[in-house]
Motif scaffolding. Structure first.
Motif: not given
Length: 497
Positions: A138-150
């Motif tokens: 994704t090229g995004m930090p893990l925090m943003l990737s996690s929020l993505l699925f939330v």
């Protein structure tokens, strides 16, 4: 005497307005629940898109081009994740499930909620288990990737509620909820972005928190009616219906979102931000084409049923020609549109607007032609064309973005929609020839118009340094619209039957 004349004329105007208002109220009162729901849902959709568009100038001034690009990339990934993680169960097949399981619609609704929760939690677990891979992809930090699925989970639950309200024509509940959500997200976003140091995370949190609040309230309302979060029969039907459609859904997402993701990876987040503004401005006319398509479809189906192919051929050129003119007129004002949407750092986006806007013409063309295919129930062709166009888009971007920079994405987008329009044109002609024994569209007229329109779109940026010339052309177009307004109104009435 003058005062008396003014009072009389003013009184006549007031009487006329009252009569019109009374007539409109009576006509509205006579509408069925279905027609009222359609009217309000359509109006709500326009208001939602309008509110979203209005807030663009605010966030382009609160965020740097790099931050705005990062938010745009997150939103692009969110669209991808919505289909990958939930298989698009909230979009395809829900109404079919309502009809198949009509004796237990409440149970089916909450069972789909349970399926979205299960799939979402599974993907969150995978996100953390394969965190390094997720960040790399994704090229995004893990925090943003996690929020993505939330967000996928909470937005999915909200979308299920929306689908249920539309099915039941409960527009009195749907419209207020949709408008509150449309206002709350940007309002909280502005507050968070102003206060936070990490403005990208702040903007993303505004999406997730508001949607989570709605999901909890509306999800709770659905669960009050039924506690059934799992029933294998319902899950099996939903999965089997949606999995075959996944390539079609993902292809559409790739066509609309992959550009920004690839620009961020191959160029910079700032370039992705500038391109996003050009894309937003260029796609303004989809508001018109979506409405136009919904207006034309009933007329098209009736005319196909009557086998009046010559009439369809003639009217198709009128519709496509009118759309081309409207898109070009809007393109003339691209410098002003971009200036309103964003500050000076985004000004180079203006020259891409006509290129991207030209895609709208071909988007409508493929929708128009695919409606002909759908009339004859030849739906499989749509998936084939969409997948091929998406693969072409990724391939062209991979080749040309590194060579020519982010601007190449505008031209590859146009090329792919031209290909998609051409594919559906060929498919629709083939289908009608097989069913009726004749073609339905005049190929020379359609593609001659398309060629002229595209050529003008590509050279139009040469006028941007000459505002007086642009304004004169715009004025001529407005005068022409006024002169031919009766013909335009007649054609619209013809579509409405």
């Amino acid at each position: 005497m003058d005062d008396l004349s003014f009072d009389v004329s003013g009184g006549l105007v007031a009487v006329k307005i009252n009569r019109l208002a009374k007539s409109a109220k009576e006509r509205y009162g006579g509408l069925s629940k279905v027609k009222k729901a359609t009217l309000w849902i359509t109006l709500c959709s326009f208001l939602q898109r309008g509110l979203s568009f209005i807030t663009v100038p605010i966030f382009t001034r609160l965020l740097s081009t790099a931050d705005y690009g990062s938010v745009s990339v997150y939103q692009s990934w969110e669209m991808v994740a919505m289909y990958v993680a939930t298989l698009g169960v909230t979009y395809g097949g829900f109404n079919n499930g309502m009809m198949r399981f009509k004796d237990d619609r409440e149970g089916y609704t909450t069972s789909v909620v349970g399926l979205v929760l299960a799939l979402g939690v599974l993907w969150i677990a995978l996100c953390y288990t394969l965190s390094d891979n997720v960040v790399a992809i994704t090229g995004m930090p893990l925090m943003l990737s996690s929020l993505l699925f939330v967000e996928v989970i909470v937005k999915g639950i909200y979308d299920i509620w929306v689908s249920r309200m539309k099915f039941d024509y409960e527009y009195r509940k749907l419209v207020p909820a949709s408008l509150v959500l449309s206002i709350a997200v940007p309002a909280l976003g502005i507050l968070f972005v102003v206060m936070a140091s990490d403005k990208v995370l702040a903007r993303v949190l505004s999406f997730v928190l508001v949607e989570a609040a709605f999901a909890m309230v509306l999800g709770g309302c659905m669960l009050k009616r039924s506690k059934c979060l799992f029933k294998w029969e319902y899950w099996k039907f939903t999965l089997l219906f949606n999995i075959p459609l996944l390539p079609h859904y993902l292809s559409q997402v790739v066509l609309s979102s992959s550009d920004r993701i690839m620009i961020a990876n191959m160029c910079t987040a700032s370039d992705a931000g500038i391109y996003s503004i050009a894309y937003s401005a260029g796609m303004i006319m989809t508001l018109l084409t979506n409405s136009l398509n919904s207006t034309v479809v009933p007329w098209l189906y009736r005319t196909l049923a009557a086998k009046e192919l010559r009439r369809i051929s003639k009217t198709s050129i009128t519709v496509l020609g009118g759309l081309a003119l409207i898109v070009l007129v809007v393109d003339i004002l691209a410098p002003e549109v971009v200036a309103i949407l964003a500050p000076g750092e985004y000004s180079e986006a203006m020259t891409l607007v006509p290129v991207i806007a030209a895609s709208v013409f071909f988007m409508f063309m493929y929708s128009y032609c695919s409606n002909i295919e759908f009339y004859y129930e030849k739906t499989g062709l749509a998936s084939v064309a969409s997948v091929l166009a998406a693969v072409l888009n990724v391939a062209l971007n991979a080749v040309f973005i590194p060579l020519f920079g982010y601007r190449a994405a505008g031209y590859t987008t146009l090329a792919c929609y031209v290909a998609l329009g051409a594919a559906h044109y060929i498919f629709s002609q083939k289908v009608v020839r097989a069913e009726v024994g004749s073609v339905v569209l005049n190929g020379a007229a359609v593609w001659g118009l398309a060629l002229i329109f595209t050529a003008i779109s590509l050279v139009l940026p040469l006028l941007y340094p000459h505002p007086i010339v642009r304004y004169v052309v715009f004025g001529i177009a407005v005068v022409a619209a006024v002169v031919f307004r009766k013909r335009i109104a007649t054609k619209v009435k013809e579509f409405k039957g």
